[in-house]
Design an enzyme around this catalytic site. Structure first.
Site, mmCIF file in Angstrom:
data_model
loop_
_atom_site.group_PDB
_atom_site.id
_atom_site.type_symbol
_atom_site.label_atom_id
_atom_site.label_comp_id
_atom_site.label_asym_id
_atom_site.label_seq_id
_atom_site.Cartn_x
_atom_site.Cartn_y
_atom_site.Cartn_z
ATOM 1 N N GLY A 204 0.824 -1.213 0.000
ATOM 2 C CA GLY A 204 0.000 0.000 0.000
ATOM 3 C C GLY A 204 0.846 1.245 0.000
ATOM 4 N N ASN A 205 0.198 2.383 0.214
ATOM 5 C CA ASN A 205 0.936 3.647 0.298
ATOM 6 C C ASN A 205 0.266 4.554 1.327
ATOM 7 O OD1 ASN A 205 -1.014 5.511 -1.107
ATOM 8 N ND2 ASN A 205 -0.741 3.941 -2.687
ATOM 9 N N ARG A 206 0.856 5.724 1.528
ATOM 10 C CA ARG A 206 0.444 6.566 2.655
ATOM 11 C C ARG A 206 -0.707 7.517 2.335
ATOM 12 N NH1 ARG A 206 4.646 6.024 6.328
ATOM 13 N NH2 ARG A 206 6.642 5.492 5.365
ATOM 14 N N SER A 207 -1.293 7.442 1.157
ATOM 15 C CA SER A 207 -2.367 8.392 0.806
ATOM 16 C C SER A 207 -3.572 8.234 1.748
ATOM 17 C CB SER A 207 -2.809 8.141 -0.632
ATOM 18 O OG SER A 207 -3.966 8.888 -0.899
ATOM 19 N N ALA A 268 -3.825 7.631 -5.087
ATOM 20 C CA ALA A 268 -2.459 7.138 -5.272
ATOM 21 C C ALA A 268 -2.586 5.651 -5.582
ATOM 22 C CB ALA A 268 -1.642 7.369 -4.014
#
Ligand code: CTP
Length: 392
Positions: A204-207, A268
């Protein structure tokens, strides 16, 4: 635009209260169906009979001495919009904290109508850290502000804190009723996608999704039929159609299902996903020294490539300068690209603020100052509207 609208004008206790009599007169002339609330301290500055004479109705003064048994809920439901002018520092503090200690604050807590605040106070009070904090909270909560202006203040001082003139307040009120989205269909993606490794783990990512949700709310307020395709649990206005998804593939099918006039890609999206997804949780003892990745679909590209493509707004969250984003705008054939540098403190993932540079299809750049994500959303929806329909 104001003719026939039901507007509640709330007057609080400042010298500028006398100007609200002029405002009330202008609103009545514009065909507004007007009710007035006067707080106790407002009546130290202006009389109830002034407003009674202008509007032909007695102003509301109290939670307990009104004709209605529940004046706050009745006024809250009746109003198409509420204007608080002047809004003193004390009233601003109470609203920002959700206090409902009198008729005005109880009504504001009960209403779903848009609220416009016209602050008026001395410069020192306006600039005090507590007022700054309260104003930030109110903007974040969706309240609209007009002013304060710079000019002469009570007692002959000069500075920022002067209430806006009735014409400026009326202009801001008209903007509250702005439905220039005009029923167009807008789809917006939000949040960071999660690409599963096994039933427990994901890439995943931090968005956070805050930017995309703010855009969806703003578009819906402005009359767009809005669909929000999001990985985030953040709330959205009831008029927004929300499709919750997790992966890039799910996001793509949800987006492609929507017919849209405008598509905004604030999500994102993971560029890669694990080529193999394990059906059971992988145990440490099983070992997993590497994960083979495969590309995810480029959702934006699949929409740009459509016949009769919508107006497309891309986002580019970068950790470097704007040059890469200018090239990205060209390569991705977007109509607008919103660049931000996520390594800057005010523009990081999860932040409530954003400092962006707008890049148009010709590569021209327009840097916007640091502002809340709600304000970015508001300006972006303005820009989309003026770009697709320059005549307005
Ligand atoms: N985007 C998308 N689908 C993807 C990847 C990106 O719809 N699979 C959209 C994003 O929502 C954003 C824009 O494309 O609006 C640019 O995303 P970005 O990640 O910056 O671009 P990439 O093409 O992935 O380029 P890179 O990762 O190399 O910077």
């Amino acid at each position: 635009m104001l003719n026939g609208r039901r507007v509640l004008l709330a007057v609080t206790g400042g010298v500028a209260a006398y100007k609200s009599a002029f405002l009330a007169r202008r609103l009545v002339e514009a065909g507004v169906d007007l009710e007035v609330i006067l707080t106790d301290s407002a009546t130290e500055f202006i009389g109830t009979q002034t407003f009674a004479a202008i509007t032909g109705r007695q102003p509301h003064r109290s939670l307990f001495e009104d004709e209605s048994v529940s004046p706050h809920t009745e006024l809250a439901r009746w109003s198409d919009a509420v204007v608080v002018a002047p809004a003193t520092a004390a009233t601003i503090a109470r609203i920002a904290n959700g206090v409902s200690s009198d008729l005005l604050t109880a009504t504001l807590l009960a209403t779903e109508a848009p609220v416009l605040l016209a602050p008026a106070m001395h410069t020192e009070m306006w600039e005090h850290v507590a007022t700054r904090r309260n104003i930030e909270t109110l903007v974040e909560d969706g309240y609209r502000l007009v002013g304060p202006e710079t000019g002469e203040l009570a007692g002959g001082d000069i500075g920022v804190g002067r209430v806006s003139e009735p014409e400026q307040i009326i202009e801001a009120l008209e903007a509250l009723f702005d439905q220039s989205g005009g029923g167009r269909r807008l789809v917006v993606t939000a949040g960071g996608t999660r690409e599963p490794i096994d039933p427990v783990r994901f890439l995943g990512n931090r968005s956070s999704g805050k930017m995309g949700h703010a855009i969806a709310d703003e578009a819906a307020r402005r009359g767009f039929h809005t669909t929000l395709v999001t990985t985030s649990d953040l709330p959205a206005l009831p008029s927004v159609k929300v499709v919750r998804v997790e992966t890039a593939a799910e996001m793509q099918s949800a987006v492609l299902e929507e017919e849209a006039d405008v598509a905004v890609f604030a999500a994102a999206v993971a560029d890669f996903r694990p080529a193999e997804v394990f059906g059971e949780k992988v145990a440490r003892a099983d070992g997993m020294s590497s994960i083979t990745l495969q590309s995810t679909p480029d959702i934006l590209a699949s929409v740009v490539g459509r016949q009769n493509r919508p107006f497309v707004v891309g986002f580019a969250a970068e950790t470097g300068g704007v040059e890469r984003a200018i090239e990205k705008a060209r390569a991705k054939k977007v109509d607008l690209l919103v660049y931000n540098n996520v390594s800057e403190p005010g523009s990081s993932f999860g932040s409530d603020t954003n400092e962006v540079v707008i890049i148009d299809s010709g590569g021209q750049t327009d840097p916007w100052p640091l502002m809340s994500k709600r304000e970015v959303a508001r300006k972006l929806v303005d820009l989309i509207l003026t770009t697709i329909d320059p005549q307005g």
